[in-house]
Design an enzyme around this catalytic site. Structure first.
Site, PDB file in Angstrom:
ATOM      1  N   TRP A 199       1.080 124.054 -11.384  1.00 22.50           N
ATOM      2  CA  TRP A 199       1.230 122.611 -11.506  1.00 22.50           C
ATOM      3  C   TRP A 199       2.010 122.103 -10.277  1.00 22.50           C
ATOM      4  CZ3 TRP A 199       5.801 119.713 -11.961  1.00 22.50           C
ATOM      5  CH2 TRP A 199       5.590 118.332 -12.170  1.00 22.50           C
ATOM      6  N   TRP A 477      -9.366 109.912 -17.073  1.00 21.03           N
ATOM      7  CA  TRP A 477      -9.580 110.849 -18.204  1.00 21.03           C
ATOM      8  C   TRP A 477      -8.707 112.068 -17.941  1.00 21.03           C
ATOM      9  CZ3 TRP A 477     -14.443 111.420 -21.523  1.00 21.03           C
ATOM     10  CH2 TRP A 477     -14.391 112.570 -22.306  1.00 21.03           C
ATOM     11  N   ASP A 478      -7.676 112.201 -18.748  1.00 19.94           N
ATOM     12  CA  ASP A 478      -6.693 113.263 -18.513  1.00 19.94           C
ATOM     13  C   ASP A 478      -6.911 114.427 -19.481  1.00 19.94           C
ATOM     14  OD1 ASP A 478      -4.464 114.523 -17.440  1.00 19.94           O
ATOM     15  OD2 ASP A 478      -3.190 112.744 -17.580  1.00 19.94           O
ATOM     16  N   MET A 479      -6.326 115.566 -19.174  1.00 20.39           N
ATOM     17  CA  MET A 479      -6.414 116.754 -20.036  1.00 20.39           C
ATOM     18  C   MET A 479      -5.184 117.580 -19.724  1.00 20.39           C
ATOM     19  SD  MET A 479      -7.324 120.144 -20.411  1.00 20.39           S
ATOM     20  CE  MET A 479      -8.343 121.202 -21.366  1.00 20.39           C
ATOM     21  N   ASP A 548      -0.195 116.163  -9.478  1.00 19.05           N
ATOM     22  CA  ASP A 548       0.924 115.289  -9.835  1.00 19.05           C
ATOM     23  C   ASP A 548       1.968 115.266  -8.726  1.00 19.05           C
ATOM     24  OD1 ASP A 548      -0.031 114.369 -12.206  1.00 19.05           O
ATOM     25  OD2 ASP A 548       1.006 115.843 -13.449  1.00 19.05           O
TER      26      ASP A 548
HETATM   27  C1  GLA Z   1      -0.653 113.933 -16.476  1.00 24.86           C
HETATM   28  C2  GLA Z   1      -1.215 113.241 -15.261  1.00 24.86           C
HETATM   29  C3  GLA Z   1      -0.276 112.187 -14.789  1.00 24.86           C
HETATM   30  C4  GLA Z   1       0.014 111.203 -15.901  1.00 24.86           C
HETATM   31  C5  GLA Z   1       0.531 111.946 -17.117  1.00 24.86           C
HETATM   32  C6  GLA Z   1       0.663 111.026 -18.294  1.00 24.86           C
HETATM   33  O1  GLA Z   1       0.417 114.732 -16.148  1.00 24.86           O
HETATM   34  O2  GLA Z   1      -1.506 114.143 -14.251  1.00 24.86           O
HETATM   35  O3  GLA Z   1      -0.802 111.515 -13.666  1.00 24.86           O
HETATM   36  O4  GLA Z   1      -1.159 110.505 -16.215  1.00 24.86           O
HETATM   37  O5  GLA Z   1      -0.322 113.001 -17.480  1.00 24.86           O
HETATM   38  O6  GLA Z   1       1.131 111.678 -19.417  1.00 24.86           O
END
Ligand code: GLA
Length: 736
Positions: A199, A477-479, A548
């Site tokens: 990460w 769209w997150d995961m 991130d």
């Molecule tokens: C993930 C995404 C971030 C943000 C958070 C929100 O970590 O990568 O950009 O959207 O979720 O919880």
């Protein structure tokens, strides 16, 4: 013509631009791999298939000429019949037997490229056509058919592969290993380049020499992962950005994968790529079929740079779809790093008001707008508006944002459910789980069982209510977690191990529905940063959040690695505030802009709180982005610096396809004491043309001089005796 078959030698020749790939039906109706590399005029090279007899390898059929199953280069090797190298296929039949023996049956060659059922895949276009070869192989004992599918992109050095299995028996059979491609190399003198990390540190490049035995990268996390990306380049030891032979492999898939090179006893290399066989099984009832996802293979005779540019061209034209495929993306401002969960409509509007004045075109409301979500411990699955935060509702907010002349985008994490949610309370059995075992929490959430249509439908209905109720023009769209206790309450026990793949198919199904029902919505994928930056996702979303980690200096490595096979124009990249929230580093605002401009570009900060001078810089930064974005989207990318080897600087270029202009970017990282400048050779220009640098139009240089002699790039200074470390500059070269 891209594909030909020679009746006499029973050999196939696949020609893709400067690449030739050859295979042949050999003794015993096996399918042998003959050659993969630089173009040759010959129709066949079957002399390469003559093998010397060697001891301690099992011989079959007592042939006149020794063809040992453990030595022959095969197109699609099977387990259990004497080939002790890593296999592409392994089965479990109804008697509990695992051997398999595929032999050639027939083939057909046709124009175009078939879609892969339920799976993302590259496609042919008028501008970039393709031709396909399908070779049907059969195991006569099991009556299992495998159709090997090869597609040649004639204008590019690209060949794709996939496999379709059909159970022609009247008994069931299980696939326990069904990889998508195997390529045999006649050497062990190669390096393996992979993209690995964690990460906030995704896709860092690593390079190592192949050695005897098996070396692999994989994911068994249910997503392509932060840790290893489904990309491998095999290259000559001395290959670099611009020289040497390179073979790039990328898997068009977003779940568990393996990419493995095995150096054998005879100093040869077998490379395989496909769905990770770890914990994989697929039951084929009589008449049922299974499709293994696509592997894209790129050959380059001129280093990693050419390989990457081929991938970029292919993905921009033959993978990415939708209304934004060839369009500049709106410049967005995302509130995540600005507010995290602590926002209200009022706060978002304050940000939007200020942003709109500066030329920002879209507000993206990130995590925290639904259920009763004030932190990451609740509400995933409850996709209805959190009225306490969005007083007056979502449509009122969107209307106000639209009235400022801005578009509105929204965050979803559709695959997830929080234990503290109405969805989980109503349907605890919808989470992926093993009955009777505790569910493992990760980021306080569980994963929904996307193999179940009713689960997908339910989530989609909620999403539709949101999308139909307000003018939403972008979705992130997150995961945010990996899979554990992989079991489904809806699958019979003999199909439980299919869940890993069925989950991915379910995600593709829903993304497919979303993108076809809402074609005007720009979809950006994301997975805890960049854990699902893969070609499978690119088929649905023309951009993916890269990481991130928004620190400009960290991003140099992340974006360099990502650009190995993914186009820069697809990299989600934002300017954020300093000290950087992930690494605590301070970098100039200008550099943050320059680095984000390599990607989709946007802002992720509280624009009402940043220093005035940064705010003042935004309109100019936006102009600069707009000026160079066509080059980033349509031009050729050349990497010059390499932070993995030299942390004093980074540099890269984007050159127009017609070579009429080029943008050169330089970032000074750790300035070197007592060195005031560096000679840098440019790349990709027309050697016979003359260019000037925009800020000094009176001086002209030949492309040849700029590329062979180079330019002097002075170290940047921030005033008296202070190095301008982390500073950057752009030079714009224009043809006279
Ligand atoms: C993930 C995404 C971030 C943000 C958070 C929100 O970590 O990568 O950009 O959207 O979720 O919880």
């Amino acid at each position: 013509m891209g594909i030909s078959y020679n009746e006499e030698s029973r050999s196939f020749k696949l020609t893709a631009k400067d690449t030739v790939y050859m295979l042949a039906v050999i003794n015993g109706e096996y399918l042998g791999h003959v050659y993969y590399g630089k173009k040759v005029p010959d129709e066949q090279l079957n002399y390469l298939m003559r093998l010397e007899e060697s001891p301690f390898t099992p011989e079959r059929n007592n042939r006149d000429r020794a063809v040992y199953l453990d030595t022959t280069p095969f197109e699609y090797p099977c387990f259990g019949i004497g080939d002790y190298r890593e296999s592409a296929l392994k089965v479990m039949d109804s008697e509990g037997m695992s051997a398999c023996d595929l032999r050639y049956v027939s083939h057909r060659i046709y124009e175009g490229k078939p879609a892969l059922e339920g799976l993302p895949a590259t496609f042919a276009t008028e501008k970039s056509p393709a031709e396909t070869l399908e070779i049907t192989m059969e195991d006569a004992h099991e009556r299992l058919t495998a159709v090997l599918v090869y597609t040649v992109f004639e204008e590019l050095d690209v060949i794709t592969r996939s496999v379709r299995f059909v159970n022609g028996n009247d008994k069931p059979i299980k696939l326990t290993r069904a990889l998508s491609a195997c390529v045999e190399f006649d050497t062990d003198k190669m390096d393996m380049i992979t993209l690995n990390g964690s990460w906030a540190r995704e896709r860092h490049m690593e390079r190592c020499r192949l050695h005897v035995g098996k070396q692999l990268i994989d994911s068994c996390r249910g997503e392509s992962s932060h840790q290893n990306n489904p990309f491998v380049a095999l290259c000559e030891h001395n290959a670099d950005e611009d020289r040497g032979e390179v073979y790039g492999f990328n898997f068009v898939y977003s779940g568990n994968f393996v990419a493995e090179a095995e150096v054998t006893q005879h100093a040869k290399t077998r490379f395989l790529m496909g769905i990770n066989p770890l914990d994989f099984e697929w039951l084929l009832e009589p008449g049922e079929s299974f499709t293994a996802p696509e592997v894209v293979m790129v050959y380059s005779d001129s280093g990693l740079g050419k390989m990457s540019r081929t991938f970029h061209d292919l993905y921009r034209e033959n993978l990415i779809r939708g209304e934004y495929k060839d369009r500049r993306r709106p410049i967005l401002i995302n509130n995540w790093e600005a507010t995290y969960f602590g926002f209200t409509s009022e706060k978002l509007l304050d940000i939007a008001k200020e942003a709109s004045k500066l030329g920002i075109e879209m507000l993206v409301m990130d995590d925290g707008w639904f259920g009763h979500r004030d932190s990451d411990n609740s509400s995933l699955g409850d996709w209805f508006v959190y009225e306490k935060k969005l007083e007056g509702g979502l449509s009122a907010l969107v209307e106000k944002v639209n009235a400022l002349g801005m578009k509105f985008g929204i965050w979803f994490e559709p695959e997830m459910v929080s234990p503290d949610s109405e969805l989980y309370k109503a349907h605890p059995d919808w989470a992926i789980q093993i009955k009777g075992r505790d569910l493992t929490l990760c980021r306080e959430q569980y994963v929904l069982d996307y193999s179940r249509k009713e689960v997908r439908d339910y989530v989609y209905d909620m999403m539709r209510k949101i999308l139909d109720n307000a003018n939403i023009e972008y979705i992130k769209w997150d995961m945010n977690r990996q899979l554990t206790e992989v079991g489904s309450n809806a699958l019979p026990k003999e199909r439980q191990r299919e869940l890993w793949h069925r989950y991915v198919l379910g995600v593709y199904d829903l993304m497919g529905r979303l993108t076809s029902d809402y074609p005007h919505i720009l979809l950006e994928n994301c997975s805890g940063g960049g854990a699902r930056f893969d070609a499978g996702m690119l088929y649905f979303s023309p951009q993916i959040w890269c990481s991130d980690d928004t620190d400009a200096i960290e991003r140099l490595k992340i974006q360099h690695g990502t650009s190995m096979c993914y186009p820069c124009s697809a990299m989600g990249a934002h300017v954020s505030d300093c000290p950087n929230h992930t690494v605590g580093r301070n970098t100039p605002f200008k550099t943050r802009g320059h680095v984000a401009m390599v990607g989709t570009f946007g802002y992720e900060l509280d624009v009402t709180h940043i220093p005035q001078e940064d705010r003042d810089a935004i309109p100019g930064q936006i102009e600069e982005f707009k000026k160079y974005n066509p080059l980033v989207r349509t031009g050729d990318h050349y990497r010059i610096g390499n932070m993995f080897e030299d942390n004093t600087f980074d540099a890269w270029m984007f050159v127009a396809k017609d070579k009429s202009e080029a943008m050169f970017e330089f970032v000074q990282v750790m300035g070197r004491p007592n060195q005031r400048s560096r000679r840098i050779r440019l790349k990709g220009l027309d050697p016979d043309a003359y260019y000037y640098e925009e800020s000094r139009p009176e001086e002209t240089f030949s492309g040849a001089a700029l590329m062979n002699a180079g330019i002097n790039v002075a170290w940047i200074w921030n005033g008296d005796g202070i190095y301008g470390d982390f500073s950057s500059k752009i030079l714009h070269f224009v043809r006279k």
